[in-house]
Write a protein that holds these residues in place. Structure first.
Motif: not given
Length: 75
Positions: A23-30, A49-52
């Motif tokens: 699971v890859t979580a990417i912050d859209a702003a940064t 939940r863990i990734a976020v």
């Protein structure tokens, strides 16, 4: 419909790899991203939940580090 990033927007990617899921979580702003692995049998919400949580922790660490950095434009 607007495609501009909103503060706090996170993109998630679920990619099965054998008996695991990445699971890859990417912050859209940064653009910062983190990845976690879990068993394919795990609930998708748990992995999300863990990734976020890991991404938010990374963003907090980056903010603290940025506060301690000197301004590179100053001599």
């Amino acid at each position: 419909m607007s495609r501009e990033e909103r503060p706090g927007e996170i993109y998630l990617e679920f990619r099965p790899i054998g008996q695991q899921v990445k699971v890859t979580a990417i912050d859209a702003a940064t653009g910062f991203e983190v990845s976690v692995f879990g068993p394919a049998s795990a609930a998708q919400e748990d992995l999300k939940r863990i990734a976020v949580r890991k991404l938010r922790r990374r963003l907090e660490q980056e903010a603290l580090t940025a506060q301690n950095r000197p301004d590179p434009t100053l001599y």
